[in-house]
Scaffold this active site. Structure first.
Site, PDB file in Angstrom:
ATOM      1  N   TYR A  35      -5.895   4.045  -7.365  1.00  0.00           N
ATOM      2  CA  TYR A  35      -4.837   5.034  -7.119  1.00  0.00           C
ATOM      3  C   TYR A  35      -3.742   5.009  -8.187  1.00  0.00           C
ATOM      4  CZ  TYR A  35      -7.044   5.256  -2.547  1.00  0.00           C
ATOM      5  OH  TYR A  35      -7.945   5.404  -1.530  1.00  0.00           O
ATOM      6  N   ASP A  95     -10.492  -3.505   2.414  1.00  0.00           N
ATOM      7  CA  ASP A  95     -11.720  -4.041   1.801  1.00  0.00           C
ATOM      8  C   ASP A  95     -11.414  -5.174   0.831  1.00  0.00           C
ATOM      9  OD1 ASP A  95     -13.905  -2.190   2.776  1.00  0.00           O
ATOM     10  OD2 ASP A  95     -12.445  -0.757   2.029  1.00  0.00           O
ATOM     11  N   HIS A 338     -12.217   2.482 -11.412  1.00  0.00           N
ATOM     12  CA  HIS A 338     -12.644   3.441 -10.405  1.00  0.00           C
ATOM     13  C   HIS A 338     -11.503   4.305  -9.908  1.00  0.00           C
ATOM     14  CE1 HIS A 338     -11.216   0.094  -8.001  1.00  0.00           C
ATOM     15  NE2 HIS A 338     -11.219   0.847  -6.919  1.00  0.00           N
ATOM     16  N   TYR A 419      -6.270  12.306   1.944  1.00  0.00           N
ATOM     17  CA  TYR A 419      -5.246  11.538   2.664  1.00  0.00           C
ATOM     18  C   TYR A 419      -4.451  10.656   1.721  1.00  0.00           C
ATOM     19  CZ  TYR A 419      -7.065   6.699   2.751  1.00  0.00           C
ATOM     20  OH  TYR A 419      -7.429   5.421   2.414  1.00  0.00           O
ATOM     21  N   ARG A 420      -4.874  10.561   0.488  1.00  0.00           N
ATOM     22  CA  ARG A 420      -4.255   9.632  -0.454  1.00  0.00           C
ATOM     23  C   ARG A 420      -4.881   9.963  -1.806  1.00  0.00           C
ATOM     24  NH1 ARG A 420      -5.160   3.115   0.382  1.00  0.00           N
ATOM     25  NH2 ARG A 420      -3.441   2.407  -0.895  1.00  0.00           N
TER      26      ARG A 420
END
Ligand code: ADP
Length: 494
Positions: A35, A95, A338, A419-420
Site C-alpha cells: 500500500y 497475514d 507487490h 476498501y483500501r
C-alpha cells in the site's frame, strides 16, 4: 524523519510544521506493504516515525480483555508480552505479523480470528490534531477520578454524541498516538481446508458460503484461494514451474498442482472453527454437508497434510499467533514487490463472477499471473488480488500500474469499489466514490480544511487534499501514475 518519544514531542512537531508550512506524514511502523510503505505523497514531507520510540504497551487488562497501545507496538511484541505474562488472551494478527497493531487498525486492516475486523475491535483513541491539540475519543473524553484515565475507555466505543473515531481511520485528520484494542479469550480451534475440482465451481462455492457465514456457522472470515496459490505458497519461484512470459497457462498450473498435496484442483477454501471439541465437530459436520453438494469436493485437516503445507501457517494466524510466512510468495519473481487490488463484492455468485472476469481478462492483457484470495463474509467479500512484480523492471512496474488503473475503473463501472489502496492510486479510488456530485469528498474536504487549515498533515493521503494543494496538479487520476514511477514523483512542476 523525526522520531518523537512522547505525545508532547508529537505536538511540538505538528506546531513546527504549521509554523513553517512543511507537510508531515505520520507512520506507526511503516510496514504497510503493498500500500505504499512509509512513502508520503508530497516530496519534501517530513516523515513522523511514531513507532521507533513510542512503542510501549501501556496497559493489558486481563479482566476486561483489552489493551492500550502506542503506535510502535507490533503484533509480535504484543503477542510475546501476553505470553510472557501468561494471560489467556489472543491477539488478532493479519497475514504478516511485523506491522503495528494501531497502524493496521486505523488503516482498517483485517485478520482471521473472530476478532478479525481490527477497527471494529478497537476501543478508544488519543489523537494529536493538526493544530497540535490533544483529543481523546469515546469514554476517554470523560476524565477519570483524580486525573486517572476513564475506567471504561477500553470498554465502550462510542460514548456520547457523534462517533468520531471513524473519521480518524483511513484519513489525514489526526495523528493517533494511543489506541485501545479488545483481545479475545483463548478458545479451542480447528483449521481445515476444502478443495473443489473445477474453476467453474466458483459461483457455487460463494453461494454455499453466504448462508453459512450469515448464520455464523463459519468461525472466522475464511479465505478462498485459487490453486495457483498452492504453487506460490511453496515459496518456490515461478520459474521452477514455468519459464514462458505472460500468465502461467492453466494446463501448466494443473500439471504442477497434481504433484502437490491437495492435487489437481481449482479452488481451495481455508477455514477455522472455534469452541470446545464437541461444538467444533458439530460445526464441521454442517460445513462438510453444505460443501458436499459440490461434486468432487474434499476435506483436509492439518494432520492430513505435510508440515510444510500452508494450512499449518493458517493454524497460527487463525489462532492469533503472528508469523511472516505469507511473505514467502514474494519469491515468485526476482526482486519482487507487490500491489494489492481489493474490491468489495457482494457474497453472491453472479456479482463475484463479474469482478472475477474483469480481473482475469485484465491480468491476461497485462501479462501477470492472477493470485486471488477472497476473504468471504456473509454479505460481502474482500476480493484481494496480489500483483507480484519485479521492481527492478520499470516496464513491469508500468504494466502493474496500468493493470491497477484499469481494474479500478472497470470495477467501478460495475458498481464495485476498493476498501483500501496503495498511495499512488488513492486519488483514483477516492474518485470512484463520487455519488451525488462527489458529496463524500466535499464533506471530507470540509472537515480537512476545518481541522488542518494550513494543510500540513499527510496531504493527499486517501485522496484527501487540503485547500493549499487542491486542484494544483498533485492529484493522480490517470496515466500519470506510470510517469510517477520514474522516481521523480508527481506534483505541479512535473
Ligand atoms: P503498519 O506498520 O501496520 O503496516 P503503517 O505504520 O505503515 O502500518 O500505517 C499505515 C498507514 O496508516 C501509514 O502509511 C499512515 O498513512 C497511516 N498511519 C499509521 N499510523 C498512523 C498514526 N498513528 N496516525 C495517523 N496515521 C497513521
Amino acid at each position: 524523519m523525526v522520531y518523537p518519544g512522547t505525545v508532547q514531542e508529537v505536538q511540538a512537531t505538528v506546531r513546527w510544521a504549521n509554523k513553517h508550512l512543511i507537510p508531515i506524514y505520520p507512520i506507526s511502523m511503516g510496514r504497510n506493504v503493498g500500500y505504499g510503505g512509509t512513502a508520503p505523497r508530497v516530496p519534501g514531507s517530513v516523515v513522523v516515525d511514531l513507532g521507533r520510540r513510542m512503542n510501549r504497551i501501556l496497559d493489558i487488562d486481563p479482566e476486561n480483555a483489552s489493551c492500550l497501545l502506542e503506535p510502535g507496538v507490533s503484533y509480535f511484541a504484543l503477542y510475546e508480552e501476553i505470553q510472557r505474562r501468561g494471560i489467556p488472551l489472543w491477539i488478532d494478527t493479519p497475514d504478516v505479523g511485523g506491522g503495528s497493531v494501531l497502524g493496521n487498525a486505523i488503516d482498517r486492516g483485517v485478520g482471521y480470528t473472530p476478532y478479525g475486523d481490527h477497527f471494529a475491535n478497537h476501543c478508544g483513541m488519543e489523537i494529536v490534531l493538526p493544530s497540535g491539540e490533544l483529543l481523546r475519543t469515546g469514554m476517554g473524553a470523560l476524565p477519570g477520578k483524580d486525573g486517572a484515565d476513564n475506567p471504561t475507555w477500553q470498554s465502550f466505543q462510542p460514548a456520547y454524541g457523534p462517533y468520531t473515531d471513524g473519521i480518524f481511520s483511513q484519513s489525514n485528520f489526526g495523528i493517533v498516538v494511543r489506541m485501545g484494542m479488545w483481545l479475545m479469550p483463548e478458545v479451542g480451534h480447528q483449521s481445515y481446508l476444502i478443495t473443489f475440482p473445477r474453476d467453474d465451481d466458483f459461483s457455487d462455492i460463494v453461494e454455499i458460503i453466504r448462508p453459512l457465514a450469515q448464520q455464523r456457522v463459519l468461525g472466522n472470515i475464511p479465505q478462498l484461494r485459487h490453486v495457483i496459490q498452492e504453487l506460490a505458497t511453496t515459496a518456490r519461484p515461478r520459474s521452477d514451474f514455468y519459464s514462458g512470459t505472460g500468465p502461467m497457462p492453466r494446463e501448466v498450473i494443473r500439471e504442477h498442482a497434481a504433484g502437490l498435496p491437495v492435487g489437481d484442483v481449482a479452488w481451495v477454501f481455508y477455514g477455522t472453527q472455534y469452541g470446545d471439541p464437541g461444538s467444533i465437530s458439530k460445526q464441521l459436520d454442517m460445513i462438510k454437508a453444505a460443501f458436499s453438494r459440490i461434486p468432487g469436493s474434499r476435506f483436509f485437516l492439518p494432520s492430513d497434510l505435510p508440515e510444510s503445507h500452508y494450512l499449518h501457517s493458517r493454524v497460527s494466524v487463525c489462532s492469533g499467533v503472528p508469523i511472516l510466512r505469507e511473505l514467502d510468495w514474494l519469491n515468485w519473481v526476482p526482486n519482487a514487490a507487490h500491489l494489492f487490488f481489493n474490491p468489495i463484492v457482494p457474497t453472491r455468485g453472479w456479482d463475484a463472477r463479474i469482478v472475477h472476469d474483469i480481473i482475469v481478462r485484465l491480468h491476461a492483457k497485462y501479462g501477470f499471473d492472477l493470485l486471488p484470495t477472497l476473504c468471504v463474509a456473509g454479505r460481502e467479500m474482500h476480493y484481494i488480488v496480489n500483483i507480484v512484480y519485479d521492481r527492478s523492471s520499470v516496464g513491469e512496474k508500468r504494466r502493474a500500474a496500468a493493470l491497477m488503473r484499469e481494474m479500478i475503473a472497470e470495477a467501478a463501472a460495475e458498481g464495485f469499489g476498493e476498501y483500501r489502496t496503495h498511495i499512488l492510486f488513492a486519488d483514483m479510488v477516492a474518485g470512484t466514490y463520487n455519488w451525488g456530485d462527489n458529496a463524500l469528498m466535499r464533506f471530507n474536504e470540509t472537515i480537512k480544511d476545518a481541522l488542518d487549515p494550513n494543510g500540513i498533515l499527510a496531504p493527499g493521503r486517501n485522496g484527501i487534499w487540503p485547500r493549499r494543494f487542491r486542484g494544483k496538479g498533485w492529484e493522480i487520476r490517470g496515466r500519470e501514475v506510470e510517469e510517477a514511477l520514474d522516481g521523480k514523483g508527481i506534483g505541479p512542476a512535473s
